[in-house]
Design a protein around this motif. Sequence first.
Motif: not given
Length: 210
Positions: A48-49, A109-110, A115-119, A124-125
């Motif tokens: 994410l970073v 986009l990525q 971010g949505s998957r992490l929340l 993430v993958i």
Amino acid sequence: MVSDRKASEEAKVAAAENSTMSGPLVGTTRPSETKGSPVRRKSDLAHLVLRLLCMATSVIALSFMVTAREASTVSIYGFQLPVYSKWSYSRSFEYLVGVSAAVAAHSLLQLLISGSRLLRKSPVIPSRNHAWLIFAGDQVFAYALMSAGSAASGVTNLNRTGIRHTALPNFCKPLQSFCDHVAISIAFTFFSCILLATSAVQDVIWLSKN
């Protein structure tokens, strides 16, 4: 006699169940693969970073290039001639702007997807197909940034050194602000390229472990 045989059979069934629970079912789960494990969370945060930094550097490169314009005068053969320079006068600078905009959109986009998957506390993958897709995208955009930065660097170097064997001067002396904007834009373009290459390496590491 019958009770002894029955007790022996029950003991065998219990032993088989204990062996199954302690062997294949429990042994195949690695600590790093469990949901919400620290290792996976750190990897997801690093991903994410990287996306956030890549988007930021691409936007900075784009911003400095599209604001590169300046009017001044230059002396040629003793005559003072007005000059006006703008980023859109060079195909190389236009190419850099287009690539930087595309990379910023790709990174945004990525970033939103990750971010949505992490929340949701999801990986993430999520799959190998997804990993291969973002790896291919990172590779393509990294090479495009390298190409755009190299092309723009050649034009900027010509502006700073002038043209040999002619009276044409160093145009960056009267157009200092313009050349500074272009130089900063090119520097952040190469920085974005490094970040995308790092992201691609991270994708390869994920693929090698899954």
